[in-house]
Scaffold this active site. Structure first.
Site, PDB file in Angstrom:
ATOM      1  N   ASN A   1       0.825  -1.205   0.000  1.00 15.97           N
ATOM      2  CA  ASN A   1       0.000   0.000   0.000  1.00 15.97           C
ATOM      3  C   ASN A   1       0.869   1.269   0.000  1.00 15.97           C
ATOM      4  O   ASN A   1       2.035   1.221  -0.402  1.00 15.97           O
ATOM      5  CB  ASN A   1      -0.998  -0.037   1.154  1.00 15.97           C
ATOM      6  CG  ASN A   1      -2.373   0.475   0.735  1.00 15.97           C
ATOM      7  OD1 ASN A   1      -2.538   1.664   0.485  1.00 15.97           O
ATOM      8  ND2 ASN A   1      -3.317  -0.416   0.626  1.00 15.97           N
TER       9      ASN A   1
ATOM     10  N   HIS B   1      -1.781 -10.052  -3.697  1.00 17.77           N
ATOM     11  CA  HIS B   1      -2.529  -9.107  -4.544  1.00 17.77           C
ATOM     12  C   HIS B   1      -3.241  -9.839  -5.682  1.00 17.77           C
ATOM     13  O   HIS B   1      -3.095  -9.497  -6.858  1.00 17.77           O
ATOM     14  CB  HIS B   1      -1.563  -8.054  -5.091  1.00 17.77           C
ATOM     15  CG  HIS B   1      -2.181  -6.736  -5.412  1.00 17.77           C
ATOM     16  ND1 HIS B   1      -3.071  -6.567  -6.447  1.00 17.77           N
ATOM     17  CD2 HIS B   1      -2.047  -5.522  -4.833  1.00 17.77           C
ATOM     18  CE1 HIS B   1      -3.431  -5.295  -6.500  1.00 17.77           C
ATOM     19  NE2 HIS B   1      -2.832  -4.645  -5.521  1.00 17.77           N
TER      20      HIS B   1
ATOM     21  N   GLU C   1      -6.831  -7.604  -0.283  1.00 12.24           N
ATOM     22  CA  GLU C   1      -5.496  -7.724   0.303  1.00 12.24           C
ATOM     23  C   GLU C   1      -5.636  -7.787   1.811  1.00 12.24           C
ATOM     24  O   GLU C   1      -6.088  -6.817   2.421  1.00 12.24           O
ATOM     25  CB  GLU C   1      -4.624  -6.518  -0.055  1.00 12.24           C
ATOM     26  CG  GLU C   1      -4.357  -6.331  -1.528  1.00 12.24           C
ATOM     27  CD  GLU C   1      -3.886  -4.899  -1.803  1.00 12.24           C
ATOM     28  OE1 GLU C   1      -2.857  -4.463  -1.243  1.00 12.24           O
ATOM     29  OE2 GLU C   1      -4.559  -4.210  -2.575  1.00 12.24           O
TER      30      GLU C   1
END
Ligand SMILES: *[C@@H]1O[C@H](CO)[C@@H](O)[C@H](O)[C@H]1NC(C)=O
Ligand SMILES: *[C@@H]1O[C@H](CO)[C@@H](O)[C@H](O)[C@H]1NC(C)=O
Ligand SMILES: *[C@@H]1O[C@H](CO)[C@@H](O)[C@H](O)[C@H]1NC(C)=O
Ligand SMILES: *[C@@H]1O[C@H](CO)[C@@H](O)[C@H](O)[C@H]1NC(C)=O
Ligand SMILES: *[C@@H]1O[C@H](CO)[C@@H](O)[C@H](O)[C@H]1NC(C)=O
Ligand SMILES: *[C@@H]1O[C@H](CO)[C@@H](O)[C@H](O)[C@H]1NC(C)=O
Ligand SMILES: *[C@@H]1O[C@H](CO)[C@@H](O)[C@H](O)[C@H]1NC(C)=O
Ligand SMILES: *[C@@H]1O[C@H](CO)[C@@H](O)[C@H](O)[C@H]1NC(C)=O
Length: 402
Positions: A102, A207, A359
């Site tokens: 992120n 992911h 995620e």
């Protein structure tokens, strides 16, 4: 609950399909370092394929309500296409992202009074996304363990790579479990990172882009989604960087729905088409949902289903359990039909809202928000235990019971 018979699964019996590449590995003639070598693991009724490039899941077949095997992840058939993807669109399809998933605000963080800066790879240099230019999705992991139903990839990451301090070793293991009378099989993932010396941020995440309907519909808008513990999201600014705030999913009240309240099951469109909390000019979901487990469970309990999602086209339900503190949910807002997925899905164009990324991770950019009290889950070093991100995707075709 409704069972469908499992007779047609006989053809997928793992023992008869033990792949020659696994045999070659176990006999020592494959060394595990070719990043584009596909490796498939099998259990009764389910199989999954991986490559070392990004420790990536490239394919996953499960059986639908009519016993038809369906490819339920987005990806390319040619493993080399993932390298081209990194150099062009950088979708992160199926990859492990890290060392810190992120966004990191301004690519900057502080540990024990020392400021570190990592190169920003997003929004004209305003933040660092998924580990930056040298993220773990771009690295060649070595396959270090492989048997019929389980595989491990390992990455040695020397101090200073990508600007991050500290030497780290990560092991990512994926395993499959057999289909049973009321399950279509399970995929379990365990990402373990040992930081060997200097304290450093660690937050690996898987992911995978999913389409449980195997692209029979062009979008997932009619699917049903339920996140029973997702009462709050992390507030973000126009470039999706956390502001430090946390907000209830009950805001904003918007007609006809409260878009991000998925604490009860509802169709995806009720959130996606009405939510504009995914950055400037964006309509859709790209948010970190905080998992507020019930107080009688521990804060890292893996017993609760944190996300349950079903496609009406295949009847496939995915149920997610994890030890992590949040889920980043992304409804493929940035796709526009310019990329195609697997041939077994009909080479579909991936349209806006054509897929869902889930995620499991910790509170995003928590390294820059010490007041959240999450540093123990985000900074690791020689004096801490390892970072462990555990997840389990269970597939069923039973009707929902809620
Ligand atoms: C995985 O299962 C699907 C569906 O049965 C099958 O078509 C595919 O060949 C299998 N993959 C491998 C690599 O065996
Ligand atoms: C990346 O996107 C462009 C369209 O913008 C497309 O032409 C190209 O093929 C894509 N790359 C890959 C690897 O799919
Ligand atoms: C962003 O990072 C740069 C480089 O470290 C630094 O010079 C700048 O002051 C930072 N900006 C903010 C707003 O923190
Ligand atoms: C990964 O392997 C490919 C193919 O050997 C190579 O082109 C690429 O440079 C490698 N990437 C890294 C980050 O080492
Ligand atoms: C495969 O490897 C995993 C991980 O080491 C292990 O837990 C499992 O028992 C092994 N399975 C078989 C069939 O050897
Ligand atoms: C969603 O369902 C509606 C009503 O059945 C239908 O008209 C629409 O085409 C469906 N959309 C997708 C993307 O499947
Ligand atoms: C979400 O919606 C449910 C069902 O309407 C409601 O009971 C609950 O209070 C809502 N949650 C929030 C945080 O608003
Ligand atoms: C479509 O998406 C691709 C890949 O993200 C991007 O390169 C391209 O500019 C987009 N095209 C349009 C028309 O938005």
């Amino acid at each position: 609950m409704k069972f469908t018979n499992l007779v047609s699964f006989a053809a997928l019996s793992a023992s008869t399909l033990f792949p020659s590449v696994a045999q070659a590995w176990n006999q020592g003639s494959v060394d595990g370092t070719d990043p584009f070598q596909p490796y498939t693991i099998y259990a009764y009724g389910i199989n999954a394929t991986f490559i070392g490039y990004g420790s990536r899941l490239t394919s996953l077949f499960v059986h639908d309500k009519n016993n038809i095997p369906r490819e339920v992840v987005v990806g390319y058939d040619d493993p080399h296409q993932y390298l081209i993807d990194t150099e062009t669109n950088r979708t992160f399809f199926g990859a492990i992202v890290g060392p810190y998933a992120n966004r990191i605000k301004n690519g900057t963080f502080n540990i024990d009074g020392e400021t570190f800066h990592v190169p920003e790879n997003e929004h004209d240099g305003e933040d660092t996304l998924h580990g930056g230019f040298d993220g773990y999705d771009t690295r060649n992991w070595t396959m270090t363990q492989y048997n019929t139903s389980s595989i491990t990839f390992t990455l040695y990451d020397s101090s200073g790579t990508g600007g991050f301090p500290g030497t780290k070793i990560s092991h990512v293991t994926f395993s499959l479990s057999d289909a049973t009378a009321n399950s279509r099989g399970k995929l379990t993932g365990r990402m373990v990172t040992v930081a060997l010396d200097q304290p450093t941020p660690v937050m690996l995440a898987s992911h995978i882009y999913w389409n449980l309907g195997a692209f029979q519909s062009t979008t997932i808008l009619n699917d049903t989604l339920w996140m029973p513990n997702a009462n709050r999201i992390i507030s973000i600014d126009g470039i999706e960087v956390p502001t430090g705030g946390l907000q209830s999913v009950k805001y904003p009240f918007q007609s006809p729905s409260v878009p991000l309240n998925f604490t009860y099951p509802k169709q995806v469109y009720e959130g996606v088409l009405y939510s504009q909390q995914c950055g400037t000019g964006c309509t859709g979901i790209d948010n970190a949902f905080i998992l507020d487990r019930p107080p009688y469970d521990g804060p890292e309990s893996t017993s609760d289903v944190q996300l349950q999602w079903q496609s009406p086209d295949t009847g496939i339900t995915l149920k997610l359990r994890t030890n992590q503190q949040s889920l980043q949910i992304y409804t493929c807002n940035g796709q526009n039909g310019s990329i195609r997925s697997h041939a077994s899905q009909g080479n579909p164009k991936i349209e806006k809202y054509g897929c869902l990324v889930v995620e499991t991770q910790q509170w995003i950019d928590g390294i820059n928000q010490p007041e959240w009290g999450q540093l123990d889950r985000q900074i690791f070093g020689a004096m801490t235990g390892p970072a462990v991100n555990w997840l389990e995707y269970e597939f069923t075709t039973e009707e929902w019971d809620y």
